[in-house]
Structures are given as structure tokens and as C-alpha cells.
Design an enzyme around this catalytic site. Sequence first.
Site, PDB file in Angstrom:
ATOM      1  N   ASN A   6       0.866  -1.184   0.000  1.00 46.82           N
ATOM      2  CA  ASN A   6       0.000   0.000   0.000  1.00 46.82           C
ATOM      3  C   ASN A   6       0.904   1.236   0.000  1.00 46.82           C
ATOM      4  OD1 ASN A   6      -1.854   2.015   0.456  1.00 46.82           O
ATOM      5  ND2 ASN A   6      -2.241   1.463   2.599  1.00 46.82           N
ATOM      6  N   LYS A   8      -0.005   4.265   0.125  1.00 50.06           N
ATOM      7  CA  LYS A   8      -0.616   5.409   0.821  1.00 50.06           C
ATOM      8  C   LYS A   8      -0.433   6.658  -0.061  1.00 50.06           C
ATOM      9  CE  LYS A   8       0.694   3.232   5.132  1.00 50.06           C
ATOM     10  NZ  LYS A   8       0.236   3.154   6.498  1.00 50.06           N
ATOM     11  N   HIS A  90      -9.514   0.604   5.093  1.00 43.06           N
ATOM     12  CA  HIS A  90      -8.190   0.822   5.677  1.00 43.06           C
ATOM     13  C   HIS A  90      -8.301   1.748   6.885  1.00 43.06           C
ATOM     14  CE1 HIS A  90      -4.057   2.166   6.176  1.00 43.06           C
ATOM     15  NE2 HIS A  90      -3.718   1.034   5.573  1.00 43.06           N
ATOM     16  N   GLU A  92      -6.632   4.166   7.939  1.00 40.17           N
ATOM     17  CA  GLU A  92      -6.478   5.615   7.706  1.00 40.17           C
ATOM     18  C   GLU A  92      -7.759   6.213   7.135  1.00 40.17           C
ATOM     19  OE1 GLU A  92      -2.789   5.204   5.626  1.00 40.17           O
ATOM     20  OE2 GLU A  92      -1.860   4.630   7.516  1.00 40.17           O
ATOM     21  N   GLU A 159      -5.514  -5.595  10.515  1.00 40.65           N
ATOM     22  CA  GLU A 159      -4.496  -4.564  10.679  1.00 40.65           C
ATOM     23  C   GLU A 159      -4.789  -3.745  11.939  1.00 40.65           C
ATOM     24  OE1 GLU A 159      -2.507  -3.463   6.779  1.00 40.65           O
ATOM     25  OE2 GLU A 159      -4.320  -2.273   6.846  1.00 40.65           O
ATOM     26  N   GLY A 165       1.944   1.945  10.584  1.00 40.05           N
ATOM     27  CA  GLY A 165       2.827   3.098  10.397  1.00 40.05           C
ATOM     28  C   GLY A 165       3.533   3.535  11.671  1.00 40.05           C
ATOM     29  N   SER A 195       3.133  -2.582  10.352  1.00 39.56           N
ATOM     30  CA  SER A 195       4.582  -2.533  10.537  1.00 39.56           C
ATOM     31  C   SER A 195       5.286  -3.859  10.190  1.00 39.56           C
ATOM     32  CB  SER A 195       4.919  -2.071  11.953  1.00 39.56           C
ATOM     33  OG  SER A 195       4.439  -0.748  12.138  1.00 39.56           O
TER      34      SER A 195
HETATM   35  C1  PEP Z   1      -0.922  -0.331   5.707  1.00 43.72           C
HETATM   36  O1  PEP Z   1      -0.872   0.789   5.190  1.00 43.72           O
HETATM   37  O2  PEP Z   1      -1.830  -1.107   5.417  1.00 43.72           O
HETATM   38  C2  PEP Z   1       0.109  -0.707   6.670  1.00 43.72           C
HETATM   39  C3  PEP Z   1       0.033  -1.874   7.236  1.00 43.72           C
HETATM   40  O3  PEP Z   1       1.094   0.232   6.921  1.00 43.72           O
HETATM   41  P1  PEP Z   1       2.490  -0.026   7.657  1.00 43.72           P
HETATM   42  O4  PEP Z   1       3.095  -1.255   7.060  1.00 43.72           O
HETATM   43  O5  PEP Z   1       3.276   1.207   7.396  1.00 43.72           O
HETATM   44  O6  PEP Z   1       2.190  -0.233   9.114  1.00 43.72           O
END
Ligand code: PEP
Length: 234
Positions: A6, A8, A90, A92, A159, A165, A195
Site C-alpha cells: 500500500n 498510501k 483501511h 487511515e 491490521e 505506520g 509494521s
Molecule cells: C498499511 O498501510 O496497510 C500498513 C500496514 O502500513 P504499515 O506497514 O506502514 O504499518
Amino acid sequence: MIIASNFKTNHTRKSTKEFVLKVENFVQQNNLDVEVRIYPTATALDKFDVNKTIKVGAQNFYPTYNGSFTGEVGFEQLEEFGVDTVLIGHSERRHVLKESNELTAQKYNFAKEQNLEIVYCVGEPKEVRVAGIDAVMAYVWEQFAGIDLDYKKLVVAYEPVWAIGTGLTASDDDIKEVLQRLREKITKPLLYGGSVKVDNVGDILKIQNCNGVLVGTASWEAEDFCKMIEAAKK
Ligand code: PEP
């Protein structure tokens, strides 16, 4: 195994194209049988000439074919690039952009009508995690309200919000427990995200019921993303 990146709000059209081509070459040269997904920004979507195991999809869309929704991207615009996989829910979008469960479910139903692969993201914030696994699962099941779990092109990504992040990864035991609870009701592929990095992806992929990972930050360098794809092969 599904390994997804992703982007972002990162990368340009040029660097996205370079990334996709590097990953494509890597997968082809190493003959890797891994399902790769790349979700660039909407501005960098294109008809990439990639092999069938790599799909380039949309991070977001508005649940309409077209119409008057200033600033939004509808299915007509995604279709132009042959997009057939999307992220929905997601953290975010839910927590930063304040998308409701209702809008999320609306997007889900729309994407389902268009026969798109849906990577549906769920996960709890920190205050729910500290309350224990039952609180986590109650929160997560709530996020499935109005979502058809039998949709054939559904992929679920667990997640935890506090792990996205932040550099904090859920422990293998925590991931295992949530995936096991999800598996009681969901037969579709289950991913973990939060992460994930080159040095922990191998262990995460070994967790029972884990069918892949959705990676943000640590996937934005093509070389690192390729290492994660390779880890899935092993
Ligand atoms: C994501 O954007 O779905 C995600 C898991 O981000 P990160 O790996 O940066 O935690």
C-alpha cells in the site's frame, strides 16, 4: 500467499512505474508463484503491462460508476486502467478520514457488484487491544456489519490500528489468536498488516491461518518489497 504493498500517499507516476516494472521483472526472473498486489495513489494508476500474478489496484474509490462527486474517483475511472482489486476499510480511511462503517459497507457492496477483488481491512485501536481479545473481536466483528463474508473475491486484512505506520508490530501470538477467531467464520484468505518489515515478514507468514501480508511503509522500496515476495515463496 498474497503480498500486497500500500503506497498510501507516496511515489509519483514515474517512480510507481519503475517500482511496478522492477517487481514484475523480479517475479518473472525468479519464477515466483506469489500473488502480488500493488496499490499506488490514484494519480499513478495506469494500464501496467504486468503478468497475471501481479495486480495493480486502487486504495480508494467512491461507490459510483460516475456522477457529480467532486474530487472523487468512480468505477468508470478505475475501469479505464483495468483495476480489478481495491482496498476497503483501511484504518487511515476509517480513523483519519472518518469514514463510517455505513460508507465502508456501501463501498463494499458496490465493489462486489463490479466483481472486484476486495481487500477488506479491519483492526482495533490501542484502547481496545488493552481491554483483551474479546473486546478486540467484538470491535472487529462490528466492522463486518453489512459485509458479505461469502463474497468469492474477498480477502480480509487484519491490521491493528496501533501497529499501522508506527513501527510496532503485533506479537505473533496476538496475530495468531485473531486470525484463528476470524477463521471460525471466514474461509477467505486472511492477511496481517501493521509494521511488517523485511526482517519480520518470514515469521509472520509462518503463523497459522496467515495467507499473506499487507505492507505500507516498509514496502515502498522495490528491493525491500521483492525481498518480502521472496520470503513468501520460502
Ligand atoms: C498499511 O498501510 O496497510 C500498513 C500496514 O502500513 P504499515 O506497514 O506502514 O504499518
